[in-house]
Design a protein around this motif. Structure first.
Motif, PDB file in Angstrom:
ATOM      1  N   GLN A 136       0.813  -1.210   0.000  1.00  0.00           N
ATOM      2  CA  GLN A 136       0.000   0.000   0.000  1.00  0.00           C
ATOM      3  C   GLN A 136       0.851   1.267   0.000  1.00  0.00           C
TER       4      GLN A 136
ATOM      5  N   TYR B 266       4.794   2.131  -4.751  1.00  0.00           N
ATOM      6  CA  TYR B 266       4.352   1.970  -6.135  1.00  0.00           C
ATOM      7  C   TYR B 266       5.459   1.242  -6.899  1.00  0.00           C
TER       8      TYR B 266
ATOM      9  N   TYR C  35       7.041  -0.122 -10.616  1.00  0.00           N
ATOM     10  CA  TYR C  35       7.073   0.111 -12.065  1.00  0.00           C
ATOM     11  C   TYR C  35       7.975  -0.954 -12.697  1.00  0.00           C
TER      12      TYR C  35
ATOM     13  N   LEU D  33      -0.399   0.947 -16.283  1.00  0.00           N
ATOM     14  CA  LEU D  33      -0.846   2.090 -15.467  1.00  0.00           C
ATOM     15  C   LEU D  33      -1.825   2.971 -16.227  1.00  0.00           C
TER      16      LEU D  33
ATOM     17  N   VAL E  92      -4.140   5.398 -14.253  1.00  0.00           N
ATOM     18  CA  VAL E  92      -3.567   6.484 -13.454  1.00  0.00           C
ATOM     19  C   VAL E  92      -3.826   7.821 -14.143  1.00  0.00           C
TER      20      VAL E  92
ATOM     21  N   THR F 236      -2.458  12.814 -10.027  1.00  0.00           N
ATOM     22  CA  THR F 236      -1.912  11.828  -9.095  1.00  0.00           C
ATOM     23  C   THR F 236      -0.683  12.371  -8.362  1.00  0.00           C
TER      24      THR F 236
ATOM     25  N   ARG G   4       1.769  10.333  -7.751  1.00  0.00           N
ATOM     26  CA  ARG G   4       2.856   9.457  -8.206  1.00  0.00           C
ATOM     27  C   ARG G   4       3.903  10.286  -8.946  1.00  0.00           C
TER      28      ARG G   4
ATOM     29  N   GLU H  61       8.684   3.213  -5.801  1.00  0.00           N
ATOM     30  CA  GLU H  61       8.550   4.593  -5.319  1.00  0.00           C
ATOM     31  C   GLU H  61       7.819   4.586  -3.993  1.00  0.00           C
TER      32      GLU H  61
ATOM     33  N   SER I  50       5.452   6.255  -1.123  1.00  0.00           N
ATOM     34  CA  SER I  50       4.361   7.234  -1.126  1.00  0.00           C
ATOM     35  C   SER I  50       4.657   8.407  -0.196  1.00  0.00           C
TER      36      SER I  50
END
Length: 199
Positions: free
Chosen positions: A5, A8, A10, A36, A39, A44, A46, A105, A107
């Protein structure tokens, strides 16, 4: 597998080429944006400026750390973003555009913690404050008094009862009523009580 959670992920990430900017060298990377599609890159959080990312090509046995240097929503839709590596340039220059990475990544917004973490890196192990409690977790016998109290004054105790005890209730003093002078010159005391009259 378990869903992460706070991270992220990729896939199929490639470090394409370096870019010279006024603030130093950044690198354009390409990632798989097909996964994605849902998204909304314009809104976002992100891959926003300053986000911390980590790239690895060997299941995170070795890692490269970087931060997002520039983002463009249109380029992000195509799976492209510019990053700045935290490692020295020699290590990064060995990366080939054909190398395939997994990128993660956090959050959490890294820029808010950057200076604190940099400061911790510069602390010497033998001079770090509270190392006994923060690092060694030796708190079973409580926290020792500070050295300046142990050395100069011996066993010092503070009386902090005034901070926790409720102060005694103070009875308000009654205010004296003003004395009024009647027409005939005699003094009488004003009263709020009205005379009872029987009808």
């Amino acid at each position: 597998g378990r869903r992460l959670q706070d991270v992220y992920v990729y896939h199929d990430v490639h470090v394409v080429h370096p870019i010279c900017t006024v603030s130093g060298i950044v690198y354009r990377i390409q990632f798989d944006a097909v996964r994605l599609k849902g998204v909304r890159w314009r809104s976002t959080k992100r891959l926003i400026f300053g986000s911390l990312i980590c790239l690895s090509k060997d299941d995170f046995k070795t890692m490269f750390f970087a931060t997002v240097a520039n983002r463009d929503p249109k380029q992000l839709e195509q799976g492209s973003v510019e990053i700045r590596f935290e490692q020295n340039h020699e290590d990064v220059s060995a990366i080939s555009p054909t190398d395939t990475f997994i990128m993660v990544e956090t959050s959490a917004y890294f820029e808010a913690y950057r200076h604190v973490l940099k400061g911790l890196q510069e602390v010497q192990p033998n001079t770090m404050p509270f190392i006994k409690y923060i690092v060694d977790c030796d708190c079973a016998n409580g926290v020792d008094p500070p050295a300046y109290l142990r050395g100069r004054f011996g066993d010092v105790k503070y009386d902090l009862r005034a901070l926790v005890e409720t102060p005694k209730q103070v009875t308000p003093r009654l205010r004296a009523r003003p004395r009024l002078r009647d027409f005939d010159g005699s003094d009488y005391e004003d009263s709020d009580d009205s005379d009872d009259t029987e009808g």
